[in-house]
Design a protein around this motif. Structure first.
Motif, PDB file in Angstrom:
ATOM      1  N   ILE A  32       0.845  -1.196   0.000  1.00 18.70           N
ATOM      2  CA  ILE A  32       0.000   0.000   0.000  1.00 18.70           C
ATOM      3  C   ILE A  32       0.878   1.243   0.000  1.00 18.70           C
ATOM      4  O   ILE A  32       0.640   2.190  -0.756  1.00 18.70           O
ATOM      5  N   ILE A  33       1.903   1.252   0.820  1.00 26.50           N
ATOM      6  CA  ILE A  33       2.822   2.396   0.878  1.00 26.50           C
ATOM      7  C   ILE A  33       3.470   2.613  -0.489  1.00 26.50           C
ATOM      8  O   ILE A  33       3.547   3.742  -0.981  1.00 26.50           O
ATOM      9  N   ASN A  34       3.916   1.536  -1.128  1.00 23.51           N
ATOM     10  CA  ASN A  34       4.542   1.664  -2.451  1.00 23.51           C
ATOM     11  C   ASN A  34       3.621   2.300  -3.469  1.00 23.51           C
ATOM     12  O   ASN A  34       4.080   2.977  -4.399  1.00 23.51           O
ATOM     13  N   ALA A  35       2.315   2.097  -3.317  1.00 18.09           N
ATOM     14  CA  ALA A  35       1.357   2.655  -4.266  1.00 18.09           C
ATOM     15  C   ALA A  35       1.360   4.179  -4.256  1.00 18.09           C
ATOM     16  O   ALA A  35       0.981   4.809  -5.240  1.00 18.09           O
ATOM     17  N   PHE A  36       1.813   4.780  -3.181  1.00 18.62           N
ATOM     18  CA  PHE A  36       1.843   6.239  -3.081  1.00 18.62           C
ATOM     19  C   PHE A  36       3.028   6.862  -3.815  1.00 18.62           C
ATOM     20  O   PHE A  36       3.018   8.048  -4.107  1.00 18.62           O
ATOM     21  N   PHE A  37       4.048   6.049  -4.107  1.00 22.39           N
ATOM     22  CA  PHE A  37       5.283   6.604  -4.641  1.00 22.39           C
ATOM     23  C   PHE A  37       5.451   6.295  -6.121  1.00 22.39           C
ATOM     24  O   PHE A  37       5.385   5.135  -6.524  1.00 22.39           O
ATOM     25  N   PRO A  38       5.696   7.350  -6.922  1.00 25.51           N
ATOM     26  CA  PRO A  38       5.991   7.101  -8.336  1.00 25.51           C
ATOM     27  C   PRO A  38       7.258   6.252  -8.466  1.00 25.51           C
ATOM     28  O   PRO A  38       8.109   6.249  -7.570  1.00 25.51           O
TER      29      PRO A  38
END
Length: 150
Positions: free
Chosen positions: A21-27
């Motif tokens: 989920i955290i990775n989804a926030f980062f380009p």
């Protein structure tokens, strides 16, 4: 915001898919997310209000639409971003979710059955279309909604 900022959120820290989920926030390749990027990702979780369902069909599809919510969920499983969920990717996510409570053999059996039931084109993977088909009766709009202000 940095990845560490997100990791300090208790609900994400204990969530087995927290890192995904955290990775989804980062380009791709970025270590920080600005306010606009943060809000764009968070918008996927906004509930769909009844008055929004009848909005202008010619306008852009909102980020919290069923289709965009499904794309977001699909990307949590599609770890290598090849637009397919392989057995290995499914196993990785299942392992994250159940930890050591289930043997590798049992997890493999679950992954095999899941792919067997979802895979319609016989490529031993789950495409986005197959993912959507499996979830057609699931109330994704409700399950992937967070009420922020009420």
């Amino acid at each position: 915001l940095s990845r560490e900022d997100f990791q300090r959120i208790p609900e994400l820290a204990i969530n087995p898919l927290g890192d995904r989920i955290i990775n989804a926030f980062f380009p791709e390749g970025e270590d920080q997310v600005n306010f606009r990027g943060f809000m764009r990702t968070l918008a996927h979780f906004r509930p769909i209000e009844d008055n929004e369902k009848n909005k202008d069909q010619n306008g852009p599809e909102p980020l919290n639409s069923r289709s965009n919510k499904l794309h977001f969920a699909f990307r949590l499983y599609d770890l290598d971003k090849d637009d397919k969920i392989s057995r290995d990717e499914l196993l990785q996510v299942l392992r994250m979710m159940v930890g050591v409570n289930i043997s590798d053999e049992q997890l493999g059996s679950i992954a095999d059955r899941t792919i067997q039931e979802a895979d319609q084109d016989g490529d031993s993977a789950i495409s986005f279309a197959e993912f959507v088909k499996v979830l057609e009766k699931v109330d994704v709009e409700q399950k992937m909604s967070i009420r922020f202000l009420h």
